[in-house]
Design a protein around this motif. Structure first.
Motif, PDB file in Angstrom:
ATOM      1  N   TYR A   1      23.474  -2.946  10.738  1.00 50.82           N
ATOM      2  CA  TYR A   1      24.279  -2.135   9.824  1.00 50.82           C
ATOM      3  C   TYR A   1      23.999  -0.636   9.970  1.00 50.82           C
ATOM      4  O   TYR A   1      24.724   0.180   9.380  1.00 50.82           O
ATOM      5  CB  TYR A   1      24.024  -2.563   8.377  1.00 50.82           C
ATOM      6  CG  TYR A   1      24.545  -3.933   8.046  1.00 50.82           C
ATOM      7  CD1 TYR A   1      25.903  -4.161   7.863  1.00 50.82           C
ATOM      8  CD2 TYR A   1      23.681  -5.020   7.947  1.00 50.82           C
ATOM      9  CE1 TYR A   1      26.382  -5.423   7.572  1.00 50.82           C
ATOM     10  CE2 TYR A   1      24.155  -6.288   7.655  1.00 50.82           C
ATOM     11  CZ  TYR A   1      25.504  -6.492   7.471  1.00 50.82           C
ATOM     12  OH  TYR A   1      25.981  -7.748   7.194  1.00 50.82           O
TER      13      TYR A   1
ATOM     14  N   ALA B   1      26.900   0.004   1.678  1.00 50.47           N
ATOM     15  CA  ALA B   1      26.587  -1.001   0.660  1.00 50.47           C
ATOM     16  C   ALA B   1      27.652  -2.091   0.625  1.00 50.47           C
ATOM     17  O   ALA B   1      27.336  -3.278   0.466  1.00 50.47           O
ATOM     18  CB  ALA B   1      26.463  -0.340  -0.705  1.00 50.47           C
TER      19      ALA B   1
ATOM     20  N   LYS C   1      27.063   6.027   1.950  1.00 54.59           N
ATOM     21  CA  LYS C   1      26.168   5.018   1.388  1.00 54.59           C
ATOM     22  C   LYS C   1      26.957   3.882   0.732  1.00 54.59           C
ATOM     23  O   LYS C   1      26.610   2.704   0.885  1.00 54.59           O
ATOM     24  CB  LYS C   1      25.231   5.663   0.367  1.00 54.59           C
ATOM     25  CG  LYS C   1      24.245   4.692  -0.258  1.00 54.59           C
ATOM     26  CD  LYS C   1      23.360   5.371  -1.286  1.00 54.59           C
ATOM     27  CE  LYS C   1      22.450   4.348  -1.956  1.00 54.59           C
ATOM     28  NZ  LYS C   1      21.609   4.959  -3.005  1.00 54.59           N
ATOM     29  N   ASN C   2      28.015   4.226   0.009  1.00 55.17           N
ATOM     30  CA  ASN C   2      28.836   3.202  -0.634  1.00 55.17           C
ATOM     31  C   ASN C   2      29.534   2.310   0.390  1.00 55.17           C
ATOM     32  O   ASN C   2      29.671   1.098   0.189  1.00 55.17           O
ATOM     33  CB  ASN C   2      29.869   3.856  -1.554  1.00 55.17           C
ATOM     34  CG  ASN C   2      29.242   4.506  -2.775  1.00 55.17           C
ATOM     35  OD1 ASN C   2      28.140   4.133  -3.188  1.00 55.17           O
ATOM     36  ND2 ASN C   2      29.911   5.491  -3.353  1.00 55.17           N
TER      37      ASN C   2
ATOM     38  N   SER D   1      25.787 -11.060  -0.558  1.00 54.50           N
ATOM     39  CA  SER D   1      26.079 -11.486  -1.936  1.00 54.50           C
ATOM     40  C   SER D   1      26.111 -13.006  -2.083  1.00 54.50           C
ATOM     41  O   SER D   1      25.625 -13.541  -3.089  1.00 54.50           O
ATOM     42  CB  SER D   1      27.407 -10.894  -2.398  1.00 54.50           C
ATOM     43  OG  SER D   1      28.459 -11.305  -1.551  1.00 54.50           O
TER      44      SER D   1
ATOM     45  N   LYS E   1      26.729  -5.892   1.250  1.00 56.54           N
ATOM     46  CA  LYS E   1      26.982  -6.798   0.133  1.00 56.54           C
ATOM     47  C   LYS E   1      27.889  -7.955   0.539  1.00 56.54           C
ATOM     48  O   LYS E   1      27.741  -9.082   0.048  1.00 56.54           O
ATOM     49  CB  LYS E   1      27.605  -6.017  -1.022  1.00 56.54           C
ATOM     50  CG  LYS E   1      27.607  -6.766  -2.335  1.00 56.54           C
ATOM     51  CD  LYS E   1      28.028  -5.854  -3.478  1.00 56.54           C
ATOM     52  CE  LYS E   1      27.925  -6.586  -4.817  1.00 56.54           C
ATOM     53  NZ  LYS E   1      28.299  -5.708  -5.941  1.00 56.54           N
TER      54      LYS E   1
ATOM     55  N   GLU F   1      18.499  -2.459  -3.200  1.00 54.17           N
ATOM     56  CA  GLU F   1      19.273  -2.097  -4.389  1.00 54.17           C
ATOM     57  C   GLU F   1      20.289  -3.185  -4.739  1.00 54.17           C
ATOM     58  O   GLU F   1      20.530  -3.460  -5.920  1.00 54.17           O
ATOM     59  CB  GLU F   1      19.987  -0.762  -4.154  1.00 54.17           C
ATOM     60  CG  GLU F   1      19.061   0.438  -4.186  1.00 54.17           C
ATOM     61  CD  GLU F   1      19.765   1.726  -3.766  1.00 54.17           C
ATOM     62  OE1 GLU F   1      21.017   1.703  -3.643  1.00 54.17           O
ATOM     63  OE2 GLU F   1      19.078   2.739  -3.549  1.00 54.17           O
ATOM     64  N   ILE F   2      20.876  -3.798  -3.719  1.00 54.41           N
ATOM     65  CA  ILE F   2      21.856  -4.868  -3.963  1.00 54.41           C
ATOM     66  C   ILE F   2      21.175  -6.069  -4.624  1.00 54.41           C
ATOM     67  O   ILE F   2      21.681  -6.636  -5.593  1.00 54.41           O
ATOM     68  CB  ILE F   2      22.548  -5.274  -2.648  1.00 54.41           C
ATOM     69  CG1 ILE F   2      23.457  -4.136  -2.154  1.00 54.41           C
ATOM     70  CG2 ILE F   2      23.355  -6.557  -2.823  1.00 54.41           C
ATOM     71  CD1 ILE F   2      24.016  -4.347  -0.776  1.00 54.41           C
TER      72      ILE F   2
ATOM     73  N   GLN G   1      20.245  -5.080  -8.191  1.00 53.14           N
ATOM     74  CA  GLN G   1      21.403  -5.023  -9.079  1.00 53.14           C
ATOM     75  C   GLN G   1      21.901  -6.417  -9.440  1.00 53.14           C
ATOM     76  O   GLN G   1      22.314  -6.668 -10.579  1.00 53.14           O
ATOM     77  CB  GLN G   1      22.530  -4.217  -8.409  1.00 53.14           C
ATOM     78  CG  GLN G   1      23.737  -3.970  -9.304  1.00 53.14           C
ATOM     79  CD  GLN G   1      23.381  -3.142 -10.532  1.00 53.14           C
ATOM     80  OE1 GLN G   1      22.483  -2.299 -10.488  1.00 53.14           O
ATOM     81  NE2 GLN G   1      24.078  -3.385 -11.629  1.00 53.14           N
TER      82      GLN G   1
ATOM     83  N   VAL H   1      19.253   0.235   0.644  1.00 54.26           N
ATOM     84  CA  VAL H   1      20.539  -0.247   0.135  1.00 54.26           C
ATOM     85  C   VAL H   1      20.480  -1.756  -0.089  1.00 54.26           C
ATOM     86  O   VAL H   1      20.966  -2.277  -1.104  1.00 54.26           O
ATOM     87  CB  VAL H   1      21.675   0.123   1.105  1.00 54.26           C
ATOM     88  CG1 VAL H   1      23.001  -0.459   0.621  1.00 54.26           C
ATOM     89  CG2 VAL H   1      21.779   1.637   1.253  1.00 54.26           C
ATOM     90  N   TYR H   2      19.849  -2.470   0.837  1.00 57.02           N
ATOM     91  CA  TYR H   2      19.686  -3.918   0.722  1.00 57.02           C
ATOM     92  C   TYR H   2      18.887  -4.282  -0.533  1.00 57.02           C
ATOM     93  O   TYR H   2      19.286  -5.161  -1.312  1.00 57.02           O
ATOM     94  CB  TYR H   2      18.990  -4.448   1.976  1.00 57.02           C
ATOM     95  CG  TYR H   2      18.497  -5.865   1.895  1.00 57.02           C
ATOM     96  CD1 TYR H   2      19.373  -6.945   1.993  1.00 57.02           C
ATOM     97  CD2 TYR H   2      17.136  -6.137   1.747  1.00 57.02           C
ATOM     98  CE1 TYR H   2      18.908  -8.251   1.942  1.00 57.02           C
ATOM     99  CE2 TYR H   2      16.664  -7.434   1.685  1.00 57.02           C
ATOM    100  CZ  TYR H   2      17.551  -8.490   1.784  1.00 57.02           C
ATOM    101  OH  TYR H   2      17.085  -9.790   1.722  1.00 57.02           O
TER     102      TYR H   2
END
Length: 785
Positions: A509, A310, A306-307, A318, A314, A529-530, A533, A526-527
């Motif tokens: 992805y 991410a 998962k990391n 980002s 990201k 969550e980014i 965050q 995951v998208y």
């Protein structure tokens, strides 16, 4: 009418894939938190009140209720319990005999109104009359037999009407009904089970698929009601087109018939949704059982996968996310927070003032009567304060100002429904009041008070202690409210801005997810969550800035929380009017944001800020008299290092009075005194005792160079005792930990001489200084591990 059947089936069918995906993701997250033992638990200093006993009655009274089936007003016995539903019985005797209620009302999504004009305006908005006639505009929809009505409006259910002969009874019932609406709306949402989380995330993604972002006013009630609201949202326009033009008769009759049709349709939809949702949940539970073994054995690999995913997402998201944030969100966060802080903080302040007022009344009553039996009754009555809707209502009304203050959010951020923030805040206010009265009850028990002469003093000290813990918890909860609100308000703007550019690229992805983990890792999660965050970090910046400035009494997250050991409640030295500084038992590890600190002993207090040594609040001594006696009247303070060898306050004195042994003590800790003025005040406080015995103290410190000095396993600690008010404070040398060599402690002969000279120089410089009444030590201890 058959269209509701197909629409419900279609909604459940389209919703199911979202729910299946989110169920697996939420279940994996649940196992992760279980393995990591809830690392994000929130620290609170007030004791948490246990859940109330089911079936507790909050309200019961005989009143006038409009019976829709009879179209007339009838006397009914209304009972509201702590499940926050409204039951109408034929008579009080029927209720006492256990008969079923004549009407059972679930008030989720409702609005409580006490004006006929307000009710008519709201109900007319939901009756789009195609005829548009004003034939009976002046006619009352429901004629009132008494002067003071209460209306419960609901979007898809038939409305409820109640009437009262006087305003006091009207206010009491409307306040209780308002509590019912709040809890019915949000009690399900605040559950932290993975099934609830999965459902809410599935609703979010389902609505995003249709282009709807942000808050939705129909997320109220339980799963069945929320999913039924989704169906009705799509079904209602069809019903209006099909049925309203064909309706005949007087306007009020058509309006009443329309509300009846909507209610009947909603009931049928709920039936079908309940069946479909039950089947879907059972299917997901079975699937989760097949995943559990893999999740538990491969948790590290799942997190690594998962990391990695991410990081890939990201890298591409980002930049546009940060650009959107910088241009469209950042400039407005501070002003939004300012608007939020005022009403929210005033609501919590009002709760604090109400608790203070109620306890003061208990004290005054006892001082007049000296009756222990009556005191116990008054304390028992205090326990019901959080559920006294009339007394709590003024607190809740403070937060309602957000409706007006956040009007500009409608145009800038397309936020049309701030009710969620308001009602969630009000629920937190009630919860904090529950914890406050429960903590008070735990600390003070009238049945254990042997000396009635000291009861009033004890109550006052317990009250101040609870209020200080309340201040800390209030700050913690308000910051949580602010960060959630800021993200909730601004996230839709970012989601919508990136939807056309970033979201279509997410599918590529999926190749980075290992095949065995495709069920528990979802690219869209995951998208999200980014994005979340990114905004959370920006929100925390402005909130932390407000906390640094102590706006609205917000506390910083990185406050060091020292501790005081208190032998008994009667020995507390809590200054009246002090805003902060609640003593507490030291936690097993240094407090950090997210740590779970809870005090279980009745004689432990939590310090929420600086340690301030002051005179007892009960003493009538003037500051001038106190200046001559500054070494006395100090609280018994024991600051003990637990686990990481944190240095005690005595180490700070020893550095000044017995030489700077920093090289020997740096492996234990380094205490920093914030200002030169405080350093001088501390030197003067011990001058008389130390000046005469400095040579002896230093010689004793150096006396045995070959002796091995040990620190007890428990801690390095200082005790400043107040046993004798005529004796000045004594200075204890802080001993180095076991294993420190003599050379490290003493150094060369030249260094020892230098230490002695520096010590005597510091003391001589303070000869002409005036003594200070109190010493403020903001401890900032750096621990060398």
């Amino acid at each position: 009418m058959e269209s509701w059947n197909g629409k419900t089936e279609a909604t459940i069918k389209n919703f199911s894939p979202h729910y299946r995906r989110q169920y697996a993701v939420a279940f994996c997250r649940h196992v992760q938190e279980e393995l990591e033992q809830h690392r994000h638990s929130q620290s609170r200093f007030l004791k948490t009140r246990p859940p109330g006993e089911a079936g507790t009655v909050l309200y019961e009274a005989e009143l006038l209720h409009f019976a829709e089936d009879l179209k007339k007003w009838k006397d009914r016995y209304v009972v509201i319990k702590n499940d926050y539903t409204v039951d109408c019985f034929e008579t009080k005797e029927a209720y006492q005999k256990g008969a079923s209620p004549k009407y059972h009302v679930l008030p989720a999504g409702g609005k409580v109104l006490t004006s006929e004009e307000d009710y008519n305006l709201l109900s007319d908005k939901h009756f789009p009359d195609p005829v548009g006639s004003s034939e009976e505009a002046a006619a009352a929809f429901v004629p009132l037999p008494k002067e003071f009505p209460v209306y419960l409006w609901q979007p898809f259910c038939r409305h409820s009407y109640y009437c009262f002969p006087e305003p006091g009874a009207q206010r009491r019932f409307s306040a209780v009904l308002g509590d019912c609406v709040r809890h019915s709306n949000h009690d399900f949402l605040k559950q932290t089970t993975y099934e609830v989380e999965a459902f809410l995330e599935a609703i979010q993604f389902f609505r995003q698929e249709k282009g709807h972002y942000g808050t939705w006013e129909m997320i109220t009630g339980n799963e069945k009601e929320i999913l039924s609201n989704l169906v009705m949202e799509e079904l209602l326009p069809n019903l209006q087109t099909m049925i309203l033009p064909k309706m005949k008769g007087k306007r009020n009759d058509r309006k009443r018939a329309w509300f009846g049709i909507v209610e009947e349709t909603y009931g049928l939809v709920q039936q079908q949704v309940a069946e479909g949702l039950s089947t879907l949940k059972e299917e997901c539970r079975e699937f989760a059982k097949t995943l559990e073994g893999t999740i538990r054995s491969d948790m590290d690999q799942i997190l690594n996968s998962k990391n990695f995913l991410a990081g890939k997402i990201k890298a591409s998201v980002s930049e546009p996310a940060q650009k959107c944030c910088t241009e469209n969100i950042q400039p407005f966060l501070t002003s939004i927070l300012e608007e939020l802080m005022g009403p929210v903080s005033s609501g919590f302040t009002e709760v604090r003032a109400l608790f203070d007022k109620e306890v003061n009344e208990i004290i005054q009553d006892f001082q007049k009567t000296n009756d222990m039996t009556r005191l116990k009754e008054n304390v028992d009555q205090l326990m019901t304060l959080p559920f006294n809707s009339v007394k709590m209502e003024p607190c809740y009304l403070k937060v309602n100002l957000l409706q007006e203050l956040l009007q500009d959010l409608k145009s800038r951020f397309k936020v049309y429904h701030i009710d969620f923030v308001i009602q969630r805040t009000q629920n937190f206010m009630q919860e904090l009041m529950e914890n406050a009265v429960y903590t008070f009850e735990q600390l003070f028990s009238p049945s254990h008070q042997a000396d009635s002469a000291k009861v009033a003093t004890t109550i006052e000290k317990v009250k101040l202690r609870v209020l200080k813990q309340y201040d800390y918890d209030s700050s913690t909860i308000r910051k949580k409210i602010f960060q959630e609100a800021l993200v909730q308000i601004t996230l839709p703007t970012m989601q919508k801005a990136l939807a056309s550019t970033c979201k279509p690229e997410l599918q590529r992805y999926e190749q980075y997810i290992f095949a065995d983990y495709t069920s528990v890792i979802q690219v869209e999660n995951v998208y999200e969550e980014i994005l979340h965050q990114t905004l959370l970090e920006e929100a925390l910046k402005v909130i932390n800035e407000a906390a640094v400035l102590r706006k609205h009494n917000l506390f910083e997250d990185n406050l060091n929380v020292p501790c005081e050991s208190v032998s008994s409640l009667t020995e507390l030295r809590t200054p009246v009017g002090s805003a902060q500084g609640t003593p507490a038992k030291a936690p097993p590890a240094p407090r950090a944001e997210g740590s779970d600190i809870e005090s279980h002993g009745d004689e432990t207090l939590v310090v929420t800020g600086k340690i301030v040594w002051e005179k007892d609040a009960d003493e009538g001594k003037s500051p001038d008299k106190e200046a001559g006696d500054q070494a006395s009247r100090r609280e018994a303070v024991a600051v003990t290092d637990i686990g990481d060898k944190q240095e005690s306050p005595s180490a700070g004195h020893t550095k000044q009075g017995a030489g700077e042994g920093k090289s020997a003590l740096e492996n234990v800790s380094e205490c920093v005194v914030s200002t030169e003025g405080e350093l001088k005040a501390q030197q003067k406080a011990v001058e008389e005792k130390v000046a005469s015995g400095t040579d002896t103290a230093i010689k004793n410190f150096e006396a045995s160079p070959k002796k091995e000095l040990k620190v007890p396993d428990g801690a390095v600690e200082e005790e400043v005792t107040s046993e004798s008010q005529e004796k000045a404070s004594e200075i204890k040398p802080a001993f180095p930990p076991e294993g420190v060599t003599d050379t490290e402690i003493l150094g060369s002969a030249e260094k020892k001489s230098k230490v002695e000279n520096e010590t005597m120089g510091k003391l001589s410089q303070s000869e002409n200084m005036k003594p200070s009444i109190s010493v403020n030590w903001p401890f900032k201890c750096k621990t060398s591990l």
